[in-house]
Design an enzyme around this catalytic site. Structure first.
Site, PDB file in Angstrom:
ATOM      1  N   GLU A   1      54.013  44.551  39.359  1.00 19.22           N
ATOM      2  CA  GLU A   1      54.729  45.654  38.701  1.00 19.22           C
ATOM      3  C   GLU A   1      54.415  46.999  39.355  1.00 19.22           C
ATOM      4  OE1 GLU A   1      54.516  45.505  34.420  1.00 19.22           O
ATOM      5  OE2 GLU A   1      55.541  47.441  34.213  1.00 19.22           O
TER       6      GLU A   1
ATOM      7  N   GLY B   1      43.347  42.991  39.061  1.00 15.28           N
ATOM      8  CA  GLY B   1      43.024  41.583  38.794  1.00 15.28           C
ATOM      9  C   GLY B   1      44.016  40.933  37.850  1.00 15.28           C
TER      10      GLY B   1
ATOM     11  N   LEU C   1      48.027  39.072  37.405  1.00 15.56           N
ATOM     12  CA  LEU C   1      48.609  37.904  38.077  1.00 15.56           C
ATOM     13  C   LEU C   1      48.878  38.183  39.552  1.00 15.56           C
ATOM     14  CD1 LEU C   1      51.123  36.569  35.399  1.00 15.56           C
ATOM     15  CD2 LEU C   1      49.275  35.266  36.479  1.00 15.56           C
TER      16      LEU C   1
ATOM     17  N   HIS D   1      46.859  43.072  31.890  1.00 14.97           N
ATOM     18  CA  HIS D   1      48.030  43.148  31.033  1.00 14.97           C
ATOM     19  C   HIS D   1      48.930  41.929  31.122  1.00 14.97           C
ATOM     20  CE1 HIS D   1      50.635  44.870  28.308  1.00 14.97           C
ATOM     21  NE2 HIS D   1      51.568  45.254  29.152  1.00 14.97           N
TER      22      HIS D   1
ATOM     23  N   ARG E   1      68.619  44.047  29.103  1.00 11.21           N
ATOM     24  CA  ARG E   1      67.815  44.892  28.208  1.00 11.21           C
ATOM     25  C   ARG E   1      68.284  46.335  28.168  1.00 11.21           C
ATOM     26  NH1 ARG E   1      61.838  42.530  29.634  1.00 11.21           N
ATOM     27  NH2 ARG E   1      62.234  40.539  28.611  1.00 11.21           N
TER      28      ARG E   1
HETATM   29  C1  LIG Z   1      54.141  43.087  25.953  1.00 12.19           C
HETATM   30  C2  LIG Z   1      54.700  42.607  27.242  1.00 12.19           C
HETATM   31  C3  LIG Z   1      55.277  41.353  27.334  1.00 12.19           C
HETATM   32  C4  LIG Z   1      55.809  40.906  28.531  1.00 12.19           C
HETATM   33  N1  LIG Z   1      56.402  39.678  28.586  1.00 12.19           N
HETATM   34  C5  LIG Z   1      56.924  39.245  29.765  1.00 12.19           C
HETATM   35  C6  LIG Z   1      57.550  37.975  29.855  1.00 12.19           C
HETATM   36  O1  LIG Z   1      57.636  37.235  28.889  1.00 12.19           O
HETATM   37  N2  LIG Z   1      58.051  37.598  31.042  1.00 12.19           N
HETATM   38  C7  LIG Z   1      57.976  38.385  32.155  1.00 12.19           C
HETATM   39  O2  LIG Z   1      58.452  37.994  33.202  1.00 12.19           O
HETATM   40  N3  LIG Z   1      57.360  39.591  32.087  1.00 12.19           N
HETATM   41  C8  LIG Z   1      56.840  40.035  30.936  1.00 12.19           C
HETATM   42  N4  LIG Z   1      56.245  41.265  30.874  1.00 12.19           N
HETATM   43  C9  LIG Z   1      55.987  42.002  32.126  1.00 12.19           C
HETATM   44  C10 LIG Z   1      54.808  41.371  32.874  1.00 12.19           C
HETATM   45  O3  LIG Z   1      53.886  40.879  31.975  1.00 12.19           O
HETATM   46  C11 LIG Z   1      54.121  42.382  33.777  1.00 12.19           C
HETATM   47  O4  LIG Z   1      55.070  43.041  34.557  1.00 12.19           O
HETATM   48  C12 LIG Z   1      53.139  41.701  34.732  1.00 12.19           C
HETATM   49  O5  LIG Z   1      52.307  40.823  34.047  1.00 12.19           O
HETATM   50  C13 LIG Z   1      52.324  42.724  35.509  1.00 12.19           C
HETATM   51  O6  LIG Z   1      51.360  42.057  36.257  1.00 12.19           O
HETATM   52  P1  LIG Z   1      50.535  42.765  37.402  1.00 12.19           P
HETATM   53  O7  LIG Z   1      49.662  41.731  38.027  1.00 12.19           O
HETATM   54  O8  LIG Z   1      51.454  43.529  38.278  1.00 12.19           O
HETATM   55  O9  LIG Z   1      49.635  43.851  36.649  1.00 12.19           O
HETATM   56  P2  LIG Z   1      48.660  43.762  35.383  1.00 12.19           P
HETATM   57  O10 LIG Z   1      48.601  42.415  34.775  1.00 12.19           O
HETATM   58  O11 LIG Z   1      49.018  44.923  34.545  1.00 12.19           O
HETATM   59  O12 LIG Z   1      47.250  43.997  36.019  1.00 12.19           O
HETATM   60  C14 LIG Z   1      46.835  45.249  36.535  1.00 12.19           C
HETATM   61  C15 LIG Z   1      45.426  45.122  37.057  1.00 12.19           C
HETATM   62  O13 LIG Z   1      45.084  46.285  37.768  1.00 12.19           O
HETATM   63  C16 LIG Z   1      43.790  46.722  37.384  1.00 12.19           C
HETATM   64  N5  LIG Z   1      43.756  48.174  37.657  1.00 12.19           N
HETATM   65  C17 LIG Z   1      44.616  49.122  37.220  1.00 12.19           C
HETATM   66  N6  LIG Z   1      44.294  50.307  37.761  1.00 12.19           N
HETATM   67  C18 LIG Z   1      43.211  50.103  38.540  1.00 12.19           C
HETATM   68  C19 LIG Z   1      42.420  50.939  39.375  1.00 12.19           C
HETATM   69  N7  LIG Z   1      42.711  52.220  39.539  1.00 12.19           N
HETATM   70  N8  LIG Z   1      41.353  50.387  40.015  1.00 12.19           N
HETATM   71  C20 LIG Z   1      41.062  49.088  39.873  1.00 12.19           C
HETATM   72  N9  LIG Z   1      41.803  48.236  39.121  1.00 12.19           N
HETATM   73  C21 LIG Z   1      42.857  48.749  38.476  1.00 12.19           C
HETATM   74  C22 LIG Z   1      43.647  46.314  35.953  1.00 12.19           C
HETATM   75  O14 LIG Z   1      42.302  46.165  35.622  1.00 12.19           O
HETATM   76  C23 LIG Z   1      44.366  44.944  35.986  1.00 12.19           C
HETATM   77  O15 LIG Z   1      43.465  43.952  36.399  1.00 12.19           O
HETATM   78  C24 LIG Z   1      55.740  41.736  29.670  1.00 12.19           C
HETATM   79  C25 LIG Z   1      55.166  42.999  29.590  1.00 12.19           C
HETATM   80  C26 LIG Z   1      54.690  43.445  28.376  1.00 12.19           C
HETATM   81  C27 LIG Z   1      54.195  44.843  28.297  1.00 12.19           C
END
Ligand SMILES: Cc1cc2nc3c(=O)[nH]c(=O)nc-3n(C[C@H](O)[C@H](O)[C@H](O)COP(=O)(O)OP(=O)(O)OC[C@H]3O[C@@H](n4cnc5c(N)ncnc54)[C@H](O)[C@@H]3O)c2cc1C
EC number: 1.3.5.1
Length: 656
Positions: free
Chosen positions: A394, A13, A15, A43, A301
């Site tokens: 990610e 859940g 982005l 995250h 980086r």
């Molecule tokens: C501190 C920090 C700062 C950052 N700043 C930037 C920035 O300024 N600009 C930029 O471009 N990027 C930035 N990044 C990277 C970026 O934020 C992440 O790569 C991105 O938000 C990941 O999004 P996502 O939707 O892939 O996963 P996430 O937002 O990590 O969401 C993962 C989801 O999966 C769910 N989940 C996980 N495992 C399971 C499972 N087994 N079963 C059910 N649900 C599960 C979790 O509950 C969550 O809802 C940053 C990263 C960090 C660590």
């Protein structure tokens, strides 16, 4: 046995997951999102710095367009990315940001007239154009040619995720929280959902769907010190791996961020350096210009992290009881700027370090930050080997980042991939009928049940917390910023032993509901397998590319290593992943391999590079009147969903 049927199942859940869910819902498909916790706590909310999109409204972004963004992204990836995907991405990012604006993201805006900024350690006045007043502004971030990173102060991910989640609520999308996918249901190379464990009741539920999308984020917690949240354990990638059919891509491509605070590893955004912050050593000396005279603190980086490590190895680090570190100086930006644009950084420093960054230097060192690797997909987001399984964000290796992702390109990827992959998910739902025998569902649920019963009944065995700690130390010490054969071999051997030990985990708390120890016992063996993919892939890749830096093979070797590492785990009995490679075809590249313009250029060239450069020049010469869109089409046409094909309009330039 509880079975829930839907068209589009989205695991995650954040982005990326929410955006895929919005796409399939808007196309009329029943959609369910699963999340470990409330979606707004994903995250993605932690992203501080911003989102890259070539809007070109701020004066320092003037002249920016898809080509410049593409070039930055490909160079940043050290030519490891899939250029078709990078192209789809840069073309769609401006649309993504504008859509988010309509959904309520309060982007920081251009303010007409003079403003003072810090560039290269000096205060400079820049003048924003009157016509651009009120448009979305951008900051210097990610080592890009133009200032392209759009932001909402330093809470960008927070505002983006809240707007996205609110949109999902508005569309009535069901988010099932506190549910963990622990296995995928599949047969004959087709995925039809997941076995899910309710983290509160402990119940196992089968979610059956036409399309299953994994958007579970990165695997940063394989390392002892990381900027990642405690949920970033890569379980989504691991359950794909455990099918034995889906594959992972470039797991060894792990990014270290230069400026996490010491010792806890919380990130201070790259926006600090983008806005003019400097890196200083124990003598207060600004060392980056000595190593990187062109980009200085704003090189990519991987480069900055290595330079910092090199400088500390020379004895120039500040000693502390937590090991050596360097200083990040943002005092020169002034109180007003910090309080407005770097507010979260200020609070992190106050709460976790007890210092005020308006007056004090911040102790920082490079720390694990981003997972370029993940579930290998085609440009559509679908697994090339397991039909009906998609991945985005990610957690995926869609692969626009190659061996180093640029700051600001990740939250942009989550949304853009969510849009594009979401369309392909909906297309898949449109042409698929759910045809699944309940016996198959039962087989997978029962298999997980048996594993849990065994785990809960074992009297003595390994402690999962201890195993995890050992794994994290191995990864930190031997699979970090600088890597070499001897250490990697040791890491691979030690992880193999951990894998064996993990088959014998025993826990003290024997209840099946609300049991963190049981959760750990389920996750740790999966995490160890992922760690093995990272370490083994790193050991076999005898070159240095992007964030993968081999001290014993310092060259980027295009001749032998212009390829993506693919890992799979075909049988539970294996104690190492199976590794194969996917070649990158230079003759299809819009931008053949070259110099990144920062870091050391010691490339071993591929014979096709010169051929492709000559071919591109010929195409350009033969079409002297072609504009950039026509040239791109001639060089490498891409298959982007119809609704995102339109050109992007920019102030002062229209659609040019
Ligand atoms: C501190 C920090 C700062 C950052 N700043 C930037 C920035 O300024 N600009 C930029 O471009 N990027 C930035 N990044 C990277 C970026 O934020 C992440 O790569 C991105 O938000 C990941 O999004 P996502 O939707 O892939 O996963 P996430 O937002 O990590 O969401 C993962 C989801 O999966 C769910 N989940 C996980 N495992 C399971 C499972 N087994 N079963 C059910 N649900 C599960 C979790 O509950 C969550 O809802 C940053 C990263 C960090 C660590």
């Amino acid at each position: 046995m509880k079975v829930i049927y839907t068209d589009s199942l989205v695991i995650g859940g954040g982005l990326a997951g929410l955006r895929v869910a919005i796409a399939s819902t808007q196309r009329g498909y029943d959609t369910i999102v699963l999340s470990l916790m409330p979606a707004k706590r994903s995250h993605s909310a932690a992203a501080q710095g911003g989102m890259q999109a070539s809007l070109g409204a701020s004066i320092k972004g003037e002249g920016d367009n898809e080509e410049v963004h593409f070039e930055d992204t490909v160079k940043g990836s050290d030519w490891g990315c899939d250029q078709d995907v990078a192209r789809m991405f840069v073309n769609t990012a401006p649309k993504a940001i504008r859509q988010l604006t309509a959904w309520g993201v309060p982007w920081s805006r251009v303010k007409k007239g003079d403003r003072q900024v810090v560039i290269n350690g000096k205060k400079v006045t820049i003048t924003e154009k009157k016509d651009c007043h009120g448009l979305i502004t951008s900051r210097d971030f990610g080592g890009t040619k133009k200032w392209r990173t759009c932001f909402t102060s330093d809470g960008t991910g927070h505002t983006m995720l809240y707007a996205m989640d609110n949109k999902a609520i508005e569309l009535g999308i069901q988010v099932h929280e506190r549910k963990e996918a622990i296995a995928l249901i599949h047969e004959d190379g087709v995925c039809s959902g997941a076995v899910v464990r309710d983290l509160v009741t402990g119940e196992l539920i089968a979610y059956v769907a036409k399309a299953t999308t994994i958007a579970t984020g990165g695997y940063g917690r394989l390392y002892a010190v990381t900027t990642n949240a405690v949920i970033s354990e890569g379980i989504g990638s691991a359950i794909a791996l455990e099918t034995g059919i889906a594959t992972l891509g470039n797991m060894e491509a792990v990014q270290f961020h230069p400026t996490a605070i010491v010792p806890v590893g919380i990130l201070t955004t790259e926006g600090c350096r983008g806005d003019g912050g400097l890196l200083l050593d124990k003598d207060g000396y600004r060392f980056m210009p000595d190593y990187e005279p062109d980009k200085k603190e704003l090189a990519s980086r991987d480069v900055v992290s290595r330079r910092m490590t090199e400088h500390m190895r020379k004895g120039k680090g500040v000693s502390s009881r937590y090991g050596d570190h360097l200083w990040l100086d943002i005092t020169l930006l002034g109180e007003k700027h910090i309080n407005k644009n770097l507010r979260e950084v200020k609070e992190i420093c106050e709460y976790f370090l007890g210092i005020d960054p308006v007056k004090d230097f911040i102790p920082v060192r490079p720390t694990q930050h981003y997972s370029m690797g993940g579930i290998r997909t085609k440009p559509t987001g679908e697994s090339p080997t397991l039909k009906g399984l998609f991945s985005a964000g990610e957690g995926a290796c869609w692969d626009m980042h190659g061996f180093n992702r640029l700051g600001g390109n990740s939250v942009a990827e989550t949304v853009v991939a969510g849009m594009i992959v979401g369309e392909f998910v909906a297309d898949h739902c449109a042409k698929t009928t759910l045809n699944i025998n309940t016996k198959l569902i039962e087989k997978f649920v029962k298999r997980e049940e048996r594993k849990l019963v065994k785990l809960l009944n074992r009297d003595t065995g390994e402690n999962p917390f201890k195993l995890k700690k050992e794994m994290q130390e191995i990864m930190m010490d031997k699979v970090g910023i600088f890597r070499n054969q001897a250490d990697l071999e040791k890491a691979v051997e030690e992880l193999k032993v951990l894998n064996q030990r993990a088959k014998n985990i025993a826990i003290r708390n024997r209840i099946s509901s609300s049991n963190p120890e049981l959760v750990e016992a389920i996750r740790v063996p999966k995490m160890i397998k992922l760690a093995q993919c990272v370490a083994y892939g790193a050991m076999l890749r005898t070159e240095s590319r992007g964030a993968h830096a081999r001290e014993d093979f310092p060259e980027r070797n295009d001749r032998d290593w212009l390829k993506r590492t693919i890992t799979s785990w075909p049988s539970e009995d294996m104690d190492l992943p199976e590794v194969s490679y996917e070649a990158l075809d230079i003759m299809k590249m819009e931008m053949p391999p070259g110099s990144r313009g920062y870091g050391v250029d010691n490339t071993i060239h591929h014979p096709d590079t010169e051929k492709r450069v000559a071919q591109i020049n010929e195409i350009k010469k033969a079409n002297p009147d072609a504009d950039r869109f026509e040239i791109q089409e001639l060089l490498n046409p891409i298959d982007i969903p119809e609704k995102f094909k339109g050109k992007n309009e920019r102030i002062g330039r229209g659609f040019k």
